[in-house]
Design a protein around this motif. Structure first.
Motif, PDB file in Angstrom:
ATOM      1  N   GLY A 194       2.921  -0.907  -0.496  1.00  0.00           N
ATOM      2  CA  GLY A 194       4.065  -1.692  -0.635  1.00  0.00           C
ATOM      3  C   GLY A 194       3.754  -2.890  -1.535  1.00  0.00           C
ATOM      4  N   HIS A 195       3.700  -4.278  -1.490  1.00  0.00           N
ATOM      5  CA  HIS A 195       3.644  -5.159  -2.652  1.00  0.00           C
ATOM      6  C   HIS A 195       3.096  -6.516  -1.766  1.00  0.00           C
ATOM      7  CE1 HIS A 195       5.846  -3.242  -5.734  1.00  0.00           C
ATOM      8  NE2 HIS A 195       6.486  -2.593  -4.830  1.00  0.00           N
ATOM      9  N   TYR A 196       2.432  -7.239  -2.565  1.00  0.00           N
ATOM     10  CA  TYR A 196       1.743  -8.375  -2.102  1.00  0.00           C
ATOM     11  C   TYR A 196       2.365  -9.743  -3.103  1.00  0.00           C
ATOM     12  CZ  TYR A 196      -1.548 -11.627  -0.089  1.00  0.00           C
ATOM     13  OH  TYR A 196      -2.050 -12.866   0.597  1.00  0.00           O
ATOM     14  N   TYR A 197       3.136 -10.333  -2.302  1.00  0.00           N
ATOM     15  CA  TYR A 197       3.835 -11.417  -3.061  1.00  0.00           C
ATOM     16  C   TYR A 197       2.833 -12.769  -3.254  1.00  0.00           C
ATOM     17  CZ  TYR A 197       7.196 -15.173  -4.022  1.00  0.00           C
ATOM     18  OH  TYR A 197       8.152 -16.198  -4.887  1.00  0.00           O
ATOM     19  N   LYS A 198       2.692 -13.053  -4.534  1.00  0.00           N
ATOM     20  CA  LYS A 198       1.769 -14.279  -4.965  1.00  0.00           C
ATOM     21  C   LYS A 198       2.695 -15.434  -5.402  1.00  0.00           C
ATOM     22  CE  LYS A 198      -2.472 -11.770  -5.768  1.00  0.00           C
ATOM     23  NZ  LYS A 198      -3.477 -11.266  -6.668  1.00  0.00           N
ATOM     24  N   GLY A 199       3.949 -15.242  -5.345  1.00  0.00           N
ATOM     25  CA  GLY A 199       4.724 -16.392  -5.809  1.00  0.00           C
ATOM     26  C   GLY A 199       5.144 -16.551  -7.068  1.00  0.00           C
ATOM     27  N   VAL A 200       5.070 -15.329  -7.778  1.00  0.00           N
ATOM     28  CA  VAL A 200       5.629 -14.875  -9.231  1.00  0.00           C
ATOM     29  C   VAL A 200       6.622 -13.805  -8.926  1.00  0.00           C
ATOM     30  CG1 VAL A 200       3.601 -15.935 -10.398  1.00  0.00           C
ATOM     31  CG2 VAL A 200       3.633 -13.572  -9.784  1.00  0.00           C
ATOM     32  N   PRO A 201       7.616 -13.953  -9.887  1.00  0.00           N
ATOM     33  CA  PRO A 201       8.583 -12.592  -9.845  1.00  0.00           C
ATOM     34  C   PRO A 201       8.132 -11.273  -9.859  1.00  0.00           C
ATOM     35  CG  PRO A 201       9.152 -14.453 -11.265  1.00  0.00           C
ATOM     36  CD  PRO A 201       7.806 -14.593 -11.008  1.00  0.00           C
ATOM     37  N   GLU A 202       7.028 -11.189 -10.306  1.00  0.00           N
ATOM     38  CA  GLU A 202       6.551  -9.737 -10.563  1.00  0.00           C
ATOM     39  C   GLU A 202       5.403  -9.470  -9.377  1.00  0.00           C
ATOM     40  OE1 GLU A 202       6.543 -11.503 -13.141  1.00  0.00           O
ATOM     41  OE2 GLU A 202       8.531 -10.929 -13.895  1.00  0.00           O
ATOM     42  N   PRO A 203       5.941  -8.744  -8.167  1.00  0.00           N
ATOM     43  CA  PRO A 203       4.679  -8.759  -7.028  1.00  0.00           C
ATOM     44  C   PRO A 203       3.790  -7.855  -7.376  1.00  0.00           C
ATOM     45  CG  PRO A 203       6.935  -7.620  -6.571  1.00  0.00           C
ATOM     46  CD  PRO A 203       6.859  -8.163  -7.923  1.00  0.00           C
ATOM     47  N   GLU A 204       2.523  -7.723  -6.914  1.00  0.00           N
ATOM     48  CA  GLU A 204       1.501  -6.980  -6.829  1.00  0.00           C
ATOM     49  C   GLU A 204       1.461  -5.743  -6.068  1.00  0.00           C
ATOM     50  OE1 GLU A 204      -3.374  -7.274  -6.138  1.00  0.00           O
ATOM     51  OE2 GLU A 204      -2.453  -8.649  -7.180  1.00  0.00           O
ATOM     52  N   PRO A 205       1.641  -4.688  -6.716  1.00  0.00           N
ATOM     53  CA  PRO A 205       1.703  -3.421  -5.970  1.00  0.00           C
ATOM     54  C   PRO A 205       0.268  -3.258  -5.249  1.00  0.00           C
ATOM     55  CG  PRO A 205       2.202  -2.771  -8.334  1.00  0.00           C
ATOM     56  CD  PRO A 205       1.728  -4.224  -8.133  1.00  0.00           C
ATOM     57  N   HIS A 206       0.455  -2.840  -3.660  1.00  0.00           N
ATOM     58  CA  HIS A 206      -0.688  -2.840  -3.186  1.00  0.00           C
ATOM     59  C   HIS A 206      -0.625  -1.841  -2.107  1.00  0.00           C
ATOM     60  CE1 HIS A 206      -4.312  -4.831  -1.442  1.00  0.00           C
ATOM     61  NE2 HIS A 206      -3.584  -5.158  -0.238  1.00  0.00           N
ATOM     62  N   ALA A 207      -1.897  -1.296  -1.569  1.00  0.00           N
ATOM     63  CA  ALA A 207      -1.954  -0.392  -0.501  1.00  0.00           C
ATOM     64  C   ALA A 207      -2.915  -0.784   0.461  1.00  0.00           C
ATOM     65  CB  ALA A 207      -2.438   0.988  -1.124  1.00  0.00           C
ATOM     66  N   TRP A 208      -2.797  -0.504   1.700  1.00  0.00           N
ATOM     67  CA  TRP A 208      -3.733  -0.772   2.839  1.00  0.00           C
ATOM     68  C   TRP A 208      -3.659   0.354   3.814  1.00  0.00           C
ATOM     69  CZ3 TRP A 208       0.667  -3.429   1.644  1.00  0.00           C
ATOM     70  CH2 TRP A 208       1.712  -3.732   2.732  1.00  0.00           C
ATOM     71  N   CYS A 209      -4.239   0.079   5.203  1.00  0.00           N
ATOM     72  CA  CYS A 209      -4.367   1.128   6.045  1.00  0.00           C
ATOM     73  C   CYS A 209      -3.598   0.554   7.445  1.00  0.00           C
ATOM     74  CB  CYS A 209      -5.494   1.573   6.619  1.00  0.00           C
ATOM     75  SG  CYS A 209      -6.713   2.014   5.217  1.00  0.00           S
ATOM     76  N   GLU A 210      -3.316   1.728   8.225  1.00  0.00           N
ATOM     77  CA  GLU A 210      -3.137   1.347   9.616  1.00  0.00           C
ATOM     78  C   GLU A 210      -3.980   2.331  10.370  1.00  0.00           C
ATOM     79  OE1 GLU A 210       1.416  -0.164  10.745  1.00  0.00           O
ATOM     80  OE2 GLU A 210       1.415   2.068  10.123  1.00  0.00           O
ATOM     81  N   VAL A 211      -4.527   1.823  11.346  1.00  0.00           N
ATOM     82  CA  VAL A 211      -5.499   2.681  12.174  1.00  0.00           C
ATOM     83  C   VAL A 211      -5.102   2.504  13.777  1.00  0.00           C
ATOM     84  CG1 VAL A 211      -7.841   3.087  12.563  1.00  0.00           C
ATOM     85  CG2 VAL A 211      -7.395   2.338  10.498  1.00  0.00           C
ATOM     86  N   PHE A 212      -5.013   3.604  14.448  1.00  0.00           N
ATOM     87  CA  PHE A 212      -4.980   3.774  15.677  1.00  0.00           C
ATOM     88  C   PHE A 212      -6.186   3.421  16.632  1.00  0.00           C
ATOM     89  CE2 PHE A 212      -3.985   5.382  20.114  1.00  0.00           C
ATOM     90  CZ  PHE A 212      -2.767   4.815  20.079  1.00  0.00           C
ATOM     91  N   VAL A 213      -6.329   1.963  17.415  1.00  0.00           N
ATOM     92  CA  VAL A 213      -7.327   1.769  18.306  1.00  0.00           C
ATOM     93  C   VAL A 213      -6.849   1.653  19.505  1.00  0.00           C
ATOM     94  CG1 VAL A 213      -9.064  -0.221  18.390  1.00  0.00           C
ATOM     95  CG2 VAL A 213      -8.233   0.259  16.062  1.00  0.00           C
TER      96      VAL A 213
END
Length: 277
Positions: A194-213
């Protein structure tokens, strides 16, 4: 926070003959408990389909394109996001579901080389120090942060095997290594892009995980930004990847009489807007 997200794609026919009967499959967003879609507007009009892993896709008809011509569709999303703590919401999960998820989301895939001997050795050393799946994932999260130097937007996705040897990577490598460590001990894990919004028009592309606990279900884990079980309102979750390890944001299905593939570009702009607008 209410986010206005504008996605614009550009499809250009780079061949020497007309491109006909084209369809564009465009990943818009994935279902996530801390984001709520208020409005979708697509030009030209499109058909919306929910695909595997609760990914929402717009199916856009591409007009006939002569050589050199381009097609530029646009999507406007209005999404409400909120901070959420998944650790505060325990769940009673049937054993058959847990067993099925381990089989489905515990396999080796490209970028998640769970049978790599270095990853196997590290996963076993983590497992020997803990007594529960949650404790394992917490320690694996810390190990990934300690082992990998965080870089900014590498030119390629290297995967878990390279990351653990080269001891560096961006958010992709942090997520891939944690997924590989989890899957190595049959803890279901998958990737969110997805993306991480930092308050500027060009959001930062970002990746993270989901783990089943166990007792918590699927929880987000972001080793690159040091978050376990929580997301703040700046996250925009777009594509979930677990059944496969890579889903391009845009895929095309076209008829063409040349081997030259069309070019695909995408530009995303994001802004925070007042509620009610």
């Amino acid at each position: 926070m209410r986010l206005r997200i504008e996605m614009q794609a550009s499809i250009q026919n780079m061949g020497t003959s007309k491109m006909k009967d084209g369809k564009m499959f465009w990943h818009l967003y994935t279902d996530m408990a801390n984001q709520f879609v208020d409005m979708i507007d697509v030009f030209p009009p499109a058909r919306f389909v929910e695909k595997a892993e609760r990914n929402m896709i717009a199916v856009v008809k591409i007009p006939e394109l002569s050589p050199g011509e381009s097609f530029t569709p646009t999507v406007i999303l209005r999404i409400d996001t909120t901070a959420r703590d998944w650790l505060m919401e325990p769940q009673d999960i049937p054993d058959q579901i847990k067993s099925r998820l381990r089989g489905t989301f515990g396999k080796m895939k490209k970028f998640w080389e769970v049978e790599d001997p270095v990853i196997q050795e590290l996963s076993q050393s983590i497992a020997e120090r803990v007594s529960s799946d949650e404790a394992y994932v917490r320690l694996a999260h810390d190990v990934v942060r300690d082992r990998l130097k965080l870089k900014t937007h590498l030119d390629e996705r290297r995967g878990a095997s390279r990351a653990i040897r080269e001891k560096e990577g961006d958010c992709d490598e942090h997520a891939d290594l944690l997924i590989a460590l989890a899957r190595a001990v049959k803890i279901p894990a998958r990737r969110v892009l997805g993306h991480y919004y930092k308050g500027v028009p060009e959001p930062e592309p970002h990746a993270w995980c989901e783990v089943f606990v166990e007792r918590l279900g699927w929880i987000p884990v972001d080793p690159a930004l040091n978050r376990f079980g929580v997301l703040n309102e700046n996250y925009f979750s777009r594509i979930r990847e677990g059944l496969v390890s890579q889903r391009p944001p845009i895929q095309l299905k076209v008829n063409r009489d040349t081997s030259t593939a069309p070019t695909i570009e995408e530009h995303i702009r994001m802004e925070s807007v007042p509620n009610g607008s």
